[in-house]
Design a protein around this motif. Sequence first.
Motif, mmCIF file in Angstrom:
data_model
loop_
_atom_site.group_PDB
_atom_site.id
_atom_site.type_symbol
_atom_site.label_atom_id
_atom_site.label_comp_id
_atom_site.label_asym_id
_atom_site.label_seq_id
_atom_site.Cartn_x
_atom_site.Cartn_y
_atom_site.Cartn_z
ATOM 1 N N GLU A 295 -6.342 2.797 -5.376
ATOM 2 C CA GLU A 295 -5.329 3.636 -5.006
ATOM 3 C C GLU A 295 -5.726 4.614 -3.829
ATOM 4 O O GLU A 295 -4.738 4.701 -2.945
ATOM 5 C CB GLU A 295 -5.141 4.511 -6.202
ATOM 6 C CG GLU A 295 -4.449 3.708 -7.358
ATOM 7 C CD GLU A 295 -3.736 4.765 -8.397
ATOM 8 O OE1 GLU A 295 -2.622 4.175 -8.981
ATOM 9 O OE2 GLU A 295 -3.958 5.710 -8.277
ATOM 10 N N CYS B 232 2.225 1.704 -3.436
ATOM 11 C CA CYS B 232 1.431 2.237 -4.466
ATOM 12 C C CYS B 232 1.061 3.642 -4.086
ATOM 13 O O CYS B 232 1.033 4.514 -4.988
ATOM 14 C CB CYS B 232 0.117 1.379 -4.241
ATOM 15 S SG CYS B 232 -1.394 1.734 -5.004
ATOM 16 N N ALA B 233 0.897 3.982 -2.464
ATOM 17 C CA ALA B 233 0.615 5.388 -2.498
ATOM 18 C C ALA B 233 1.627 6.198 -2.930
ATOM 19 O O ALA B 233 1.347 7.435 -3.589
ATOM 20 C CB ALA B 233 0.050 5.560 -0.870
ATOM 21 N N GLU B 234 2.830 5.975 -2.736
ATOM 22 C CA GLU B 234 4.090 6.778 -3.245
ATOM 23 C C GLU B 234 4.170 7.090 -4.932
ATOM 24 O O GLU B 234 4.880 8.108 -5.141
ATOM 25 C CB GLU B 234 5.435 6.462 -2.649
ATOM 26 C CG GLU B 234 5.549 6.711 -1.124
ATOM 27 C CD GLU B 234 5.696 8.061 -0.728
ATOM 28 O OE1 GLU B 234 6.017 8.712 -1.582
ATOM 29 O OE2 GLU B 234 5.358 8.377 0.406
ATOM 30 N N CYS C 197 0.101 4.304 8.580
ATOM 31 C CA CYS C 197 1.462 3.943 8.858
ATOM 32 C C CYS C 197 2.585 4.821 9.214
ATOM 33 O O CYS C 197 3.727 4.640 9.085
ATOM 34 C CB CYS C 197 2.279 2.841 7.685
ATOM 35 S SG CYS C 197 1.153 1.444 7.178
ATOM 36 N N ALA D 76 0.745 -1.170 0.010
ATOM 37 C CA ALA D 76 -0.010 0.172 0.093
ATOM 38 C C ALA D 76 0.863 1.279 0.078
ATOM 39 O O ALA D 76 0.683 2.135 -0.718
ATOM 40 C CB ALA D 76 -0.967 0.025 1.227
ATOM 41 N N ILE D 77 1.920 1.178 0.957
ATOM 42 C CA ILE D 77 2.915 2.466 0.831
ATOM 43 C C ILE D 77 3.473 2.716 -0.326
ATOM 44 O O ILE D 77 3.447 3.932 -0.902
ATOM 45 C CB ILE D 77 3.896 1.930 2.064
ATOM 46 C CG1 ILE D 77 3.266 2.103 3.554
ATOM 47 C CG2 ILE D 77 5.175 3.162 1.817
ATOM 48 C CD1 ILE D 77 4.320 1.714 4.431
ATOM 49 N N CYS E 250 -4.563 3.552 3.705
ATOM 50 C CA CYS E 250 -3.678 2.503 4.479
ATOM 51 C C CYS E 250 -2.368 3.169 4.906
ATOM 52 O O CYS E 250 -2.053 3.062 6.009
ATOM 53 C CB CYS E 250 -3.734 1.153 3.724
ATOM 54 S SG CYS E 250 -2.678 -0.114 4.470
ATOM 55 N N ALA E 251 -1.723 3.496 3.789
ATOM 56 C CA ALA E 251 -0.347 4.108 4.099
ATOM 57 C C ALA E 251 -0.236 5.323 5.161
ATOM 58 O O ALA E 251 0.462 5.295 5.936
ATOM 59 C CB ALA E 251 0.279 4.571 2.588
ATOM 60 N N TYR F 40 -1.577 14.003 -2.620
ATOM 61 C CA TYR F 40 -1.785 12.619 -3.621
ATOM 62 C C TYR F 40 -2.358 13.316 -4.991
ATOM 63 O O TYR F 40 -3.354 13.944 -4.671
ATOM 64 C CB TYR F 40 -2.340 11.356 -2.994
ATOM 65 C CG TYR F 40 -1.707 10.834 -1.863
ATOM 66 C CD1 TYR F 40 -0.545 10.067 -2.185
ATOM 67 C CD2 TYR F 40 -1.869 11.359 -0.582
ATOM 68 C CE1 TYR F 40 0.251 9.572 -0.864
ATOM 69 C CE2 TYR F 40 -1.273 10.700 0.338
ATOM 70 C CZ TYR F 40 -0.185 9.937 0.183
ATOM 71 O OH TYR F 40 0.662 9.467 1.517
ATOM 72 N N ASP G 36 -7.550 3.533 -1.366
ATOM 73 C CA ASP G 36 -7.493 2.647 -0.417
ATOM 74 C C ASP G 36 -6.153 2.393 0.208
ATOM 75 O O ASP G 36 -5.880 2.593 1.340
ATOM 76 C CB ASP G 36 -8.125 1.407 -0.983
ATOM 77 C CG ASP G 36 -8.454 0.375 0.341
ATOM 78 O OD1 ASP G 36 -8.441 0.797 1.224
ATOM 79 O OD2 ASP G 36 -8.313 -0.989 0.154
ATOM 80 N N ALA G 37 -5.101 2.298 -0.803
ATOM 81 C CA ALA G 37 -3.720 2.177 -0.455
ATOM 82 C C ALA G 37 -3.120 3.498 0.260
ATOM 83 O O ALA G 37 -2.414 3.166 1.078
ATOM 84 C CB ALA G 37 -2.895 1.928 -1.856
ATOM 85 N N ILE G 38 -3.646 4.559 -0.249
ATOM 86 C CA ILE G 38 -3.215 5.828 0.160
ATOM 87 C C ILE G 38 -3.560 5.981 1.689
ATOM 88 O O ILE G 38 -2.842 6.330 2.636
ATOM 89 C CB ILE G 38 -3.733 6.922 -0.431
ATOM 90 C CG1 ILE G 38 -3.097 7.325 -1.724
ATOM 91 C CG2 ILE G 38 -3.629 8.396 0.236
ATOM 92 C CD1 ILE G 38 -3.832 8.106 -2.860
#
Lengths: 194, 194
Positions: B174, A180-182, B184, A177-178, B180-181, B161, B176-178
Amino acid sequence: MRGKTFIISGPSGVGKSTVLKELLQRRDMYFSVSATTRTPRAGEVDGVHYHFVDVDTFRSMIEEEALLEHAEYVGNYYGTPKRYVDEAMEQGRDVILDIEVQGAVQVCAKRPETVRIFIAPPSWEELERRLTARGTDTQEKIQKRLQRAKIEMETAADYDYFVINDDVAHAVAELDAIMCAEHCRPAERMSQIV
Amino acid sequence: MRGKTFIISGPSGVGKSTVLKELLQRRDMYFSVSATTRTPRAGEVDGVHYHFVDVDTFRSMIEEEALLEHAEYVGNYYGTPKRYVDEAMEQGRDVILDIEVQGAVQVCAKRPETVRIFIAPPSWEELERRLTARGTDTQEKIQKRLQRAKIEMETAADYDYFVINDDVAHAVAELDAIMCAEHCRPAERMSQIV
């Protein structure tokens, strides 16, 4: 699109290699191979486990700034060759640098856009349990590793992300996920709108 | 753990509502309901589509700083009540603010930790095609919307983003990934290690 570099750091025993192995099954990335002056062990392949070089070669790599970071450890040099990292990124592949916190500082000083991820154990007891379960270290060595882990963890606040390896699949999903987000940052994406 | 607030902006016609509807099926989040002074349309429910308030109430909300952002549009006020956002976050739920770029600036001035995501069309032609396909606007209105979209897009570089809605499932993945990230980050996570 150019690839991105991700630094993965974490204390010994945290389960980093298992997590990274799983991650590489999911995402096509270049896992950076370090250069070292230490003698190959039985079964180690040049260019796969390490790039094995002699001391003179390593020193000229430092001088020519051919390394993203380097350190000396029990009389041997270890470092990250810039060349393979840049080649991968130019081919559009993301790069993983599995390096410790001192190396991460060196890389980020040169390349502040590098994304830093710290992998942590769910608790100190669990880290001690994992180190003990490996059965490779004496109790004294384990206590030293725990002490070192606590010092490393203090630097984790400077990392971009902090992933807790409570469960391998969960940790891998978060790393995925990280990454993908980046790749959703405006600097990379905005130029794609035509 | 406290929830986080995510601002979602994007030009008219980009497909934002479809994407957000899908996202809310996947993640439990509070979708912020705006306050407005405009008259309810047939079928609109107070507290669901909008919090309908009179002008005096809205003005005192501005005065008491009970709004995260507000704007006037064709003679009516619109704004984001702080209260429901804070309640959701305290309950550990993430919050979505579906607001335009001016509102995003106001929210981030008050709460810089808010994560901003811009949703963009894959191309200007595609945005024009989608606006035309809706069949609700005249050609003149569509051209005005496109002009406005280009101005909004210029501010997108300030967003955290940038998600391109080329395909709903892809855009949702995407987002969802953002999210989630963003959970973290060391500030949130480090305190969990005991």
